[in-house]
Scaffold this active site. Sequence first.
Site, PDB file in Angstrom:
ATOM      1  N   GLU A  22       0.843  -1.340   0.050  1.00 44.50           N
ATOM      2  CA  GLU A  22       0.232   0.061   0.101  1.00 44.50           C
ATOM      3  C   GLU A  22       0.714   1.218   0.029  1.00 44.50           C
ATOM      4  O   GLU A  22       2.093   1.149   0.262  1.00 44.50           O
ATOM      5  CB  GLU A  22      -0.917   0.059   1.110  1.00 44.50           C
ATOM      6  CG  GLU A  22      -0.329  -0.044   2.508  1.00 44.50           C
ATOM      7  CD  GLU A  22      -0.817   0.858   3.863  1.00 44.50           C
ATOM      8  OE1 GLU A  22      -1.231   1.794   3.481  1.00 44.50           O
ATOM      9  OE2 GLU A  22      -0.812   0.257   4.511  1.00 44.50           O
ATOM     10  N   LYS A 154      -3.665  -0.991  14.372  1.00 43.67           N
ATOM     11  CA  LYS A 154      -2.918   0.044  15.077  1.00 43.67           C
ATOM     12  C   LYS A 154      -3.329   0.102  16.619  1.00 43.67           C
ATOM     13  O   LYS A 154      -4.411   0.095  16.811  1.00 43.67           O
ATOM     14  CB  LYS A 154      -3.284   1.343  14.449  1.00 43.67           C
ATOM     15  CG  LYS A 154      -2.231   1.614  13.019  1.00 43.67           C
ATOM     16  CD  LYS A 154      -2.804   2.642  12.143  1.00 43.67           C
ATOM     17  CE  LYS A 154      -4.149   2.255  11.530  1.00 43.67           C
ATOM     18  NZ  LYS A 154      -4.770   3.189  10.775  1.00 43.67           N
TER      19      LYS A 154
END
Length: 295
Positions: A22, A154
């Site tokens: 990405e 995250k």
Amino acid sequence: MLVIGPEVQAALRSGGAVVALETAVLTHGLPSPTGLETMGRMADAVRHKGAVPAVVGVLGGQLTVGLAEDAWPQLLDAPWKCSLRDLAIAAAMRRNGGTTVAATAFLADRAGLKVFATGGIGGVHRGFAQHLDVSADLKTLAGVPLVVVSAGAKSVLDLAATLEVLETLSVPVLGLRTDAFPGFYVADSGLSLDHVAQSAREVARVRRAMDALDLRQALLCVQPGPRPLDPGMVERLVAEAEAELARQEVHGKAVTPFLLDHLNRQSGQDLMRANIDLLVHNAELAADIAVELYR
Ligand code: PSU
Ligand code: MN
């Protein structure tokens, strides 16, 4: 609509292993030139393992799977953070964009790839009951039959809620030699996983079984980063970042970049180094899985 780089095309034609990478991490996750260096290290890691890296991004409106290295800096020219809903707009308006996990997974699947490496997926944000902030990554992962390799989600997220939504969406989460869900910077978020794979080969076998059943969800394969940090330290920094977020009234897709930027600046490089190392580590594992899958 899709531009597939020549090296990726050749690899796909010959049945070779390809790993999608990405670029939101490049345009909105890491400061440059660190971001560019990190992309280079990830791509090298993939090649070193015998696979071909396919950097995904939007260049002047071209939705590209397999951006050549000399084009990466152009992505940094006024880039949008492109999640799935931004892709068509960026294409029509000929913009540059770094693709999130959602957009990258979508484009990688359209191009015929099977494996994708990232740092941490987006998920359910803390305080979601008030803001309804749930990353489009989750919904998208429910509909792309890839193996997605990450260091969990995250640490800025509500990880328990994120795992609950993954369960609802029937996205399997497989720990690579760990039954602890990693929290990106930390090796063990305190949440446990139901399933553990012992090798890249075993992960590939699970993906094949999903494909045989025509299960179109992603298989989320997680491993802790090679340089995990102290959970107490990370938690303190995240709490500060969250407080700052509330003070500055940041909303929408600016939330994740704001939190990451705040963490990177507050931690005296520790978090950024951990972030880079886990990105490279995940690229390696993704390449191993790709090689097994294309075998
Ligand atoms: N994890 C990182 N850095 C990042 C991201 C994740 O360490 O930059 C990016 C990924 O591209 C992910 C996106 O898909 O953040 C999620 O954003 P949002 O929460 O707005 O969906
Ligand atoms: Mn969001």
